[in-house]
Design an enzyme around this catalytic site. Structure first.
Site, PDB file in Angstrom:
ATOM      1  N   ARG A  56      -7.279  -1.184  11.725  1.00  0.00           N
ATOM      2  CA  ARG A  56      -6.050  -0.633  11.124  1.00  0.00           C
ATOM      3  C   ARG A  56      -6.307   0.401  10.037  1.00  0.00           C
ATOM      4  NH1 ARG A  56      -5.935  -6.226   9.622  1.00  0.00           N
ATOM      5  NH2 ARG A  56      -6.630  -6.507   7.474  1.00  0.00           N
TER       6      ARG A  56
ATOM      7  N   PHE B 142       2.214  -0.737   9.889  1.00  0.00           N
ATOM      8  CA  PHE B 142       1.210  -0.979   8.854  1.00  0.00           C
ATOM      9  C   PHE B 142       0.712   0.355   8.289  1.00  0.00           C
ATOM     10  CE2 PHE B 142      -0.728  -5.529   9.197  1.00  0.00           C
ATOM     11  CZ  PHE B 142       0.520  -6.081   9.004  1.00  0.00           C
TER      12      PHE B 142
ATOM     13  N   ASP C 137       0.777  -1.247   0.000  1.00  0.00           N
ATOM     14  CA  ASP C 137       0.000   0.000   0.000  1.00  0.00           C
ATOM     15  C   ASP C 137       0.811   1.301   0.000  1.00  0.00           C
ATOM     16  OD1 ASP C 137      -1.554  -2.134   0.794  1.00  0.00           O
ATOM     17  OD2 ASP C 137      -2.220  -1.216   2.658  1.00  0.00           O
TER      18      ASP C 137
ATOM     19  N   TRP D 271       6.269  -9.702   0.932  1.00  0.00           N
ATOM     20  CA  TRP D 271       5.698  -9.106   2.141  1.00  0.00           C
ATOM     21  C   TRP D 271       6.402  -9.678   3.370  1.00  0.00           C
ATOM     22  CZ3 TRP D 271       3.197 -10.039   6.721  1.00  0.00           C
ATOM     23  CH2 TRP D 271       2.559  -8.931   7.313  1.00  0.00           C
TER      24      TRP D 271
ATOM     25  N   GLN E  25       4.286   0.866   2.226  1.00  0.00           N
ATOM     26  CA  GLN E  25       4.530  -0.369   2.975  1.00  0.00           C
ATOM     27  C   GLN E  25       5.766  -1.034   2.372  1.00  0.00           C
ATOM     28  OE1 GLN E  25       2.000  -2.087   5.603  1.00  0.00           O
ATOM     29  NE2 GLN E  25       2.560   0.065   5.796  1.00  0.00           N
TER      30      GLN E  25
END
Ligand code: FRU
Length: 457
Positions: free
Chosen positions: A147, A80, A24, A48, A40
């Site tokens: 989140r 995050f 993101d 990831w 991110q």
């Protein structure tokens, strides 16, 4: 040829990390003449993992300068998604009136317990961030999947507000100083939209001929992991904001999609910019960890201005890509069948009736964009190799119903491995990735159409 060896899929004007992983876009904010993009970022692997906030800046939204990592994981967890605000009035007290602080609000995700709490960090040089000593600033142990806080100015309360994903809904909070937050409302995505787990919401006003309307964007995880039919899609709602919460006034029968492509998620707007400028992650969780791009993985969409246009079906978001005017000024007419000189180019096509745009290469690979009577179809079935991921081939075709009949106009930006299409004045945006064995070096236009082309670099 092994696809992993091609290693030159890197787009020219779509943001990619220098190396390693991005998902993101985060913390997008305009300050001192620069657009700041945080993202991110796993700094250790091109997949990831241990997520930090990477950082880059751009003056034109096309060319990005890489800056040092802005925020690193800590004892509260990974960093995050979240947002930044330019705190012009120094409401937080982290800066001064002369040097207003940039304040980031993000989710700390504990990888062991999966607990998610919200924290802040600030910067007065817009480069180095200092974490607030009393983090976290917002937590709620009753909420799972809590989140991606997006802070915005609340013109009703004259304060800050934030919208944050909270399981199957988004919650609204307000604050005078960005440190103490009080809940003011919620919006349940599935009540008059698509049900699922909410992520990366954004809420912003848009001016229309009939006054100000508000848009609520929510990226959604839909489907069921155990049935193997999980998808990530971004829906939006149109309505008002009463100072406490968003209210859906349109109550559409079908969900509204922000982008129709295979590769677009987690889009949010820049804070403090002159208009509502969206950037999304131009990738797809179904295969993002396996794309054959070599030392980096993940890319952002072009920045696009979001407007509301009135259609026969009601108001809809229309996206127009930003920063391309200078490049478009060099447009040249293109023959119906021609060699492509550039791996990245823009194409403006106008046509009547049905038509098909084919991009192909010497390996027999072909990407097609077709306009039929009432549909636009992007087909990558034969566009590239698919074995890098078992799930990539599940997303071969994109078909979108047209708003208009008859004449059409398409803006296309093809950037090495990513196509962004903006059809029907931006009402039909679609981002689609492709990984051909060799660059497409041939263009074939079928049907009653004309096109101009310009290099993109
Ligand atoms: C969306 C998302 C966010 C989360 C981040 C983690 O793609 O799952 O909800 O904050 O990615 O990297």
């Amino acid at each position: 040829m092994n696809l992993q060896e091609r290693h030159n899929y890197r787009p020219k004007v779509h943001f990619t990390p220098l190396s390693m992983w991005t998902n993101d876009p985060n913390g997008m904010v305009y300050a001192d003449g620069m657009y700041h993009l945080f993202y991110q970022h796993n700094t250790e692997e091109a997949r990831w993992g241990d997520i930090h906030w990477g950082h880059a800046i751009s003056a034109d939204l096309l060319h990005w300068q890489h800056l040092p990592v802005a925020i690193c994981p800590d004892e509260l967890g990974m960093i995050f998604s979240g947002s930044c605000v330019f705190d012009a009035l120094n409401t937080s007290g982290f800066g001064t009136a002369e040097r207003p602080p940039m304040v980031a609000i993000y989710t700390n995700h504990d990888p062991d317990t999966k607990k998610e709490v919200q924290s802040i960090a600030y910067s007065t040089d817009y480069l180095h961030f200092i974490k607030y000593e009393n983090n976290p600033v917002l937590e709620d142990s009753n909420i799972k999947d809590f989140r991606d806080p997006k802070a915005f100015w609340n013109p009703v309360r004259n304060s800050w507000s934030l919208v944050i994903a909270a399981g199957d809904r988004v919650n609204f909070y307000s604050s005078k100083n960005l440190k103490e937050w009080e809940q003011t409302g919620e919006f349940i995505a599935g009540e008059n939209g698509l049900k699922g787990i909410c992520e990366c919401p954004d809420c912003f006003p848009v001016q229309t001929g009939e006054g100000t309307k508000w848009v609520l964007i929510i990226s959604m995880i839909i489907g069921d992991e155990t049935k193997g039919n999980v998808e990530h899609k971004t829906q939006y709602f149109i309505g008002t904001f009463d100072g406490d919460k968003f209210i859906d006034t349109e109550k559409e029968k079908e969900p509204l999609w922000l982008n129709y492509g295979t590769d677009y998620y987690a889009a949010v707007t820049f804070q403090n910019a002159e208009s509502n400028i969206l950037v999304g992650w131009a990738d797809n969780w179904a295969y993002a960890n396996e794309t054959p791009t070599g030392k980096y993985r993940g890319q952002m969409s072009l920045a696009a201005k979001a407007d509301l246009k009135k259609t026969s079906a009601g108001y809809r978001i229309a996206l127009s890509p930003m920063g391309l005017e200078k490049l478009m000024a060099g447009s040249l007419p293109v023959e119906k069948e021609s060699n492509l000189e550039w791996e990245s180019f823009g194409l403006t096509v106008t046509g009547k009736g049905s038509g098909k745009i084919n991009l192909h290469n010497g390996c027999g690979e072909k990407l097609t964009i077709e306009v039929s009577g009432d549909e636009i179809i992007i087909d990558r079935t034969n566009a590239d190799e698919k074995d890098f991921s078992a799930r990539y081939a599940m997303f071969n075709k994109v078909s979108v119903k047209r708003y208009q009949k008859g004449d059409y106009r398409l803006e296309m930006i093809f950037d090495v491995s990513l196509l962004e299409l903006f059809a029907e004045e931006g009402l039909i945006p679609a981002a689609v990735s492709v990984y051909p064995k060799e660059p497409y070096n041939h263009l074939l236009l079928e049907g009653d159409m004309e096109a101009v082309i310009y290099p993109v670099k």
